[in-house]
Design a protein around this motif. Structure first.
Motif, PDB file in Angstrom:
ATOM      1  N   GLY A  62       0.798  -1.228   0.000  1.00  0.00           N
ATOM      2  CA  GLY A  62       0.000   0.000   0.000  1.00  0.00           C
ATOM      3  C   GLY A  62       0.826   1.272   0.000  1.00  0.00           C
ATOM      4  N   TYR A  63       2.137   1.161   0.223  1.00  0.00           N
ATOM      5  CA  TYR A  63       2.989   2.345   0.289  1.00  0.00           C
ATOM      6  C   TYR A  63       4.210   2.142  -0.594  1.00  0.00           C
ATOM      7  N   ILE A  64       4.202   2.761  -1.757  1.00  0.00           N
ATOM      8  CA  ILE A  64       5.322   2.619  -2.683  1.00  0.00           C
ATOM      9  C   ILE A  64       5.853   4.000  -3.056  1.00  0.00           C
TER      10      ILE A  64
ATOM     11  N   ASP B  15      -1.053  -6.400   5.017  1.00  0.00           N
ATOM     12  CA  ASP B  15       0.321  -6.884   4.945  1.00  0.00           C
ATOM     13  C   ASP B  15       0.901  -6.621   3.558  1.00  0.00           C
ATOM     14  N   ARG B  16       2.224  -6.778   3.470  1.00  0.00           N
ATOM     15  CA  ARG B  16       2.916  -6.578   2.194  1.00  0.00           C
ATOM     16  C   ARG B  16       3.435  -7.922   1.709  1.00  0.00           C
ATOM     17  N   TRP B  17       3.427  -8.079   0.371  1.00  0.00           N
ATOM     18  CA  TRP B  17       3.772  -9.365  -0.210  1.00  0.00           C
ATOM     19  C   TRP B  17       4.693  -9.167  -1.406  1.00  0.00           C
ATOM     20  N   VAL B  18       5.578 -10.137  -1.606  1.00  0.00           N
ATOM     21  CA  VAL B  18       6.433 -10.157  -2.799  1.00  0.00           C
ATOM     22  C   VAL B  18       6.310 -11.548  -3.396  1.00  0.00           C
ATOM     23  N   ILE B  19       5.973 -11.578  -4.691  1.00  0.00           N
ATOM     24  CA  ILE B  19       5.833 -12.862  -5.383  1.00  0.00           C
ATOM     25  C   ILE B  19       6.973 -12.984  -6.394  1.00  0.00           C
ATOM     26  N   ILE B  20       7.753 -14.066  -6.268  1.00  0.00           N
ATOM     27  CA  ILE B  20       8.841 -14.366  -7.200  1.00  0.00           C
ATOM     28  C   ILE B  20       8.462 -15.660  -7.920  1.00  0.00           C
ATOM     29  N   ASP B  21       8.083 -15.516  -9.212  1.00  0.00           N
ATOM     30  CA  ASP B  21       7.583 -16.663  -9.977  1.00  0.00           C
ATOM     31  C   ASP B  21       6.396 -17.277  -9.244  1.00  0.00           C
ATOM     32  N   ASP B  22       6.567 -18.477  -8.676  1.00  0.00           N
ATOM     33  CA  ASP B  22       5.469 -19.114  -7.964  1.00  0.00           C
ATOM     34  C   ASP B  22       5.748 -19.213  -6.455  1.00  0.00           C
ATOM     35  N   THR B  23       6.620 -18.344  -5.972  1.00  0.00           N
ATOM     36  CA  THR B  23       6.979 -18.342  -4.545  1.00  0.00           C
ATOM     37  C   THR B  23       6.455 -17.069  -3.901  1.00  0.00           C
ATOM     38  N   LEU B  24       5.854 -17.226  -2.717  1.00  0.00           N
ATOM     39  CA  LEU B  24       5.262 -16.096  -2.005  1.00  0.00           C
ATOM     40  C   LEU B  24       6.123 -15.720  -0.790  1.00  0.00           C
ATOM     41  N   TYR B  25       6.423 -14.408  -0.685  1.00  0.00           N
ATOM     42  CA  TYR B  25       7.137 -13.878   0.476  1.00  0.00           C
ATOM     43  C   TYR B  25       6.227 -12.906   1.218  1.00  0.00           C
ATOM     44  N   HIS B  26       6.248 -12.992   2.535  1.00  0.00           N
ATOM     45  CA  HIS B  26       5.502 -12.060   3.375  1.00  0.00           C
ATOM     46  C   HIS B  26       6.472 -11.033   3.961  1.00  0.00           C
ATOM     47  N   CYS B  27       6.141  -9.736   3.852  1.00  0.00           N
ATOM     48  CA  CYS B  27       6.984  -8.658   4.375  1.00  0.00           C
ATOM     49  C   CYS B  27       6.299  -8.008   5.568  1.00  0.00           C
TER      50      CYS B  27
ATOM     51  N   SER C 295       6.627  -2.143   4.673  1.00  0.00           N
ATOM     52  CA  SER C 295       6.593  -1.774   3.265  1.00  0.00           C
ATOM     53  C   SER C 295       7.943  -2.060   2.630  1.00  0.00           C
ATOM     54  N   VAL C 296       7.908  -2.475   1.386  1.00  0.00           N
ATOM     55  CA  VAL C 296       9.140  -2.845   0.685  1.00  0.00           C
ATOM     56  C   VAL C 296      10.139  -1.689   0.710  1.00  0.00           C
ATOM     57  N   LYS C 297       9.640  -0.466   0.524  1.00  0.00           N
ATOM     58  CA  LYS C 297      10.528   0.689   0.474  1.00  0.00           C
ATOM     59  C   LYS C 297      11.131   1.026   1.833  1.00  0.00           C
ATOM     60  N   ASP C 298      10.523   0.539   2.923  1.00  0.00           N
ATOM     61  CA  ASP C 298      10.972   0.881   4.269  1.00  0.00           C
ATOM     62  C   ASP C 298      11.521  -0.310   5.045  1.00  0.00           C
ATOM     63  N   LEU C 299      11.613  -1.455   4.418  1.00  0.00           N
ATOM     64  CA  LEU C 299      12.080  -2.645   5.119  1.00  0.00           C
ATOM     65  C   LEU C 299      13.486  -2.412   5.691  1.00  0.00           C
ATOM     66  N   GLY C 300      13.637  -2.631   7.000  1.00  0.00           N
ATOM     67  CA  GLY C 300      14.929  -2.426   7.646  1.00  0.00           C
ATOM     68  C   GLY C 300      15.049  -1.096   8.352  1.00  0.00           C
ATOM     69  N   LYS C 301      14.127  -0.181   8.130  1.00  0.00           N
ATOM     70  CA  LYS C 301      14.194   1.095   8.846  1.00  0.00           C
ATOM     71  C   LYS C 301      13.809   0.908  10.309  1.00  0.00           C
ATOM     72  N   LYS C 302      12.919  -0.040  10.551  1.00  0.00           N
ATOM     73  CA  LYS C 302      12.563  -0.435  11.908  1.00  0.00           C
ATOM     74  C   LYS C 302      12.631  -1.951  11.995  1.00  0.00           C
ATOM     75  N   LEU C 303      12.456  -2.492  13.187  1.00  0.00           N
ATOM     76  CA  LEU C 303      12.486  -3.939  13.344  1.00  0.00           C
ATOM     77  C   LEU C 303      11.432  -4.562  12.438  1.00  0.00           C
ATOM     78  N   SER C 304      11.854  -5.415  11.528  1.00  0.00           N
ATOM     79  CA  SER C 304      10.937  -5.998  10.539  1.00  0.00           C
ATOM     80  C   SER C 304      11.552  -7.281   9.999  1.00  0.00           C
ATOM     81  N   ALA C 305      10.749  -7.995   9.202  1.00  0.00           N
ATOM     82  CA  ALA C 305      11.222  -9.288   8.694  1.00  0.00           C
ATOM     83  C   ALA C 305      10.608  -9.568   7.331  1.00  0.00           C
ATOM     84  N   ILE C 306      11.250 -10.489   6.629  1.00  0.00           N
ATOM     85  CA  ILE C 306      10.703 -11.030   5.379  1.00  0.00           C
ATOM     86  C   ILE C 306      10.764 -12.544   5.492  1.00  0.00           C
TER      87      ILE C 306
END
Length: 349
Positions: free
Chosen positions: A254-256, A308-320, A323-334
Motif C-alpha cells: 500500500g505504500y510505494i 500486509d505486504r507481499w512479494v511474489i517471485i515466480d510461484d513463490t510467495l514472500y511475506h513482508c 513496506s518494501v521501500k521501508d524494510l529495515g528502517k525499523k524492526l521488521s522481517a521477510i
C-alpha cells in the motif's frame, strides 16, 4: 700535627660538607610532587638532602608535632603511595631502564634518588612505612627543628625550587588548560571512532551472513530479520531475491515510491514486473518507464486492500512485515511462505 695543618684540614672538611649540601635546583624540582592538590616533598627525600636518616627526621618532627599542622605535613595513604610507586615505575620504563643508567653513572645524587624510589616501592606496601609529605610551609619549619647549617642551606635551595615551580605553573597555566582541552577532545574522538568501528564490524558480519546464504548457488533465503537502521542490508537481500526471478516479480504494497521501482530494475531481462497498491501511481510509473534502459513496470489499483505486504517471485510467495521501500528502517522481517501466491493475488486483483 702542626696546629696550622689541623686548622686547614678542618677548614677543608667544612668546605667539603657545605659544597656537598648544595644541590642543583633542577634536581630538587624533580623531588617535588603534587599530592592532594598540593606541592610536597617526601620525608625520605628531605632526610637525604639534609644528610640525616629518615627515622631521625621523623623523630624530630614527632617531638615538635605542634609545629606541623595538617597543612604543613600529612601521611600518605596506601593508595597514594601505590600511585606514586607506579609513577616511578613508569619513569623507569620511559627512561630506558633507569636502574642500569644509574649503575653506570658517577652522579651520587641520582644513585641515591633511585635508592629512595626503591624504598618507597618496597616499604609502601605496609602501612607502618607509609611516607610523610611536607608542604612548602612544612619544609620551612623543618630547618628550625633540625637546627643544622646543612638544613638551613638546603632549605634555601628548596624554597627557591618551590618558587620556580610556582612560577612555571603560573606562566604556563593557559598552556596546561589547552592541553587538557586537546586531551579531552582526543579522548572523545577515540571513543567515537571505536563506536563507529564496532558498528561497522557488526554491519559487516550481518552482510557477510546474508551474502554467504546467497553465494555459490545457494537456495533463495527463506527468511530474515532486520533491526532498526538496517535499511541497506534489507535492500541488498530484497534485490538478491528479485534477481532469482525467472518469469515474474509482483509486489503487493500500500505504500510505494521511486525506491520500489528502482528495486525492480535489478530483475533479469524479460522478467515481468507488477505492483498492486491503493493507487496506480501513474506519474511514478510513467516516469520510470520513460527512462532509458528501464524495463517496464505495470501498476494496478487493488480491488481489495491488503494490510500486509507481499512479494511474489515466480510461484513463490514472500511475506513482508514492513513496506518494501521501508524494510529495515525499523524492526521488521521477510519470510518465505509455503502458500500458493494465487491465494493472495485473487484477493487483490
Amino acid at each position: 700535627m702542626h696546629p696550622v695543618w689541623v686548622h686547614m684540614a678542618k677548614k677543608n672538611e667544612i668546605a667539603k660538607v657545605e659544597s656537598a649540601s648544595i644541590q642543583p635546583l633542577e634536581n630538587i624540582e624533580n623531588l617535588i610532587h603534587v599530592i592532594r592538590g598540593k606541592q610536597v616533598m617526601l620525608d625520605r627525600d628531605l632526610a637525604r638532602l639534609y644528610g640525616v636518616e629518615t627515622k631521625r627526621l621523623n623523630q624530630q618532627v614527632q617531638r615538635n608535632l605542634e609545629r606541623f599542622p595538617e597543612d604543613f605535613m600529612f601521611k600518605l595513604t596506601k593508595d597514594e603511595t601505590e600511585l606514586l610507586r607506579s609513577q616511578f615505575a613508569t619513569l623507569d620504563d620511559d627512561s630506558g631502564n633507569l636502574k642500569s643508567q644509574i649503575a653506570t653513572s658517577s652522579d651520587d645524587f641520582l644513585r641515591s634518588q633511585f635508592a629512595t624510589l626503591e624504598k618507597i616501592d618496597m616499604r609502601g606496601k605496609h602501612a607502618k612505612f607509609l611516607p610523610y609529605a611536607f608542604t612548602e610551609n612544612g619544609v620551612a619549619m623543618l630547618s628550625s627543628v633540625l637546627r643544622s647549617q646543612q638544613a638551613i642551606n638546603i632549605n634555601i635551595q628548596i624554597m627557591r625550587a618551590f618558587n620556580a615551580m610556582r612560577h612555571f605553573i603560573a606562566t604556563n597555566a593557559q598552556v596546561f588548560q589547552r592541553l587538557e582541552v586537546i586531551e579531552h577532545t582526543q579522548l572523545s574522538l577515540v571513543a567515537h571512532q571505536e563506536e563507529l568501528a564496532a558498528h561497522q564490524t557488526s554491519t559487516d558480519q550481518k552482510l557477510e551472513e546474508v551474502f554467504h546464504r546467497l553465494d555459490e548457488g545457494a537456495a533463495t533465503p527463506k527468511e530474515a530479520i532486520f533491526y532498526e537502521g538496517q535499511f541497506f542490508e534489507a535492500r541488498v537481500l530484497l534485490e538478491q531475491i528479485i534477481k532469482t526471478a525467472k518469469k515474474r516479480v509482483i509486489i503487493i504494497d500500500g505504500y510505494i515510491d521511486a525506491a520500489t521501482f528502482e528495486m525492480l530494475d535489478v530483475r533479469a531481462k524479460g522478467v515481468t514486473a507488477e505492483i498492486y497498491s491503493d493507487s496506480e501511481y501513474k506519474t511514478l510509473r510513467d516516469s520510470h518507464n520513460a527512462s532509458k534502459g528501464k524495463q517496464p513496470v505495470n501498476t494496478h489499483k487493488w480491488s481489495k486492500s491488503s494490510h500486509d505486504r507481499w512479494v511474489i517471485i515466480d510461484d513463490t510467495l514472500y511475506h513482508c512485515g514492513h513496506s518494501v521501500k521501508d524494510l529495515g528502517k525499523k524492526l521488521s522481517a521477510i519470510m518465505k511462505m509455503d502458500w500458493n501466491p494465487e491465494v493472495v493475488l485473487k484477493e487483490v486483483r
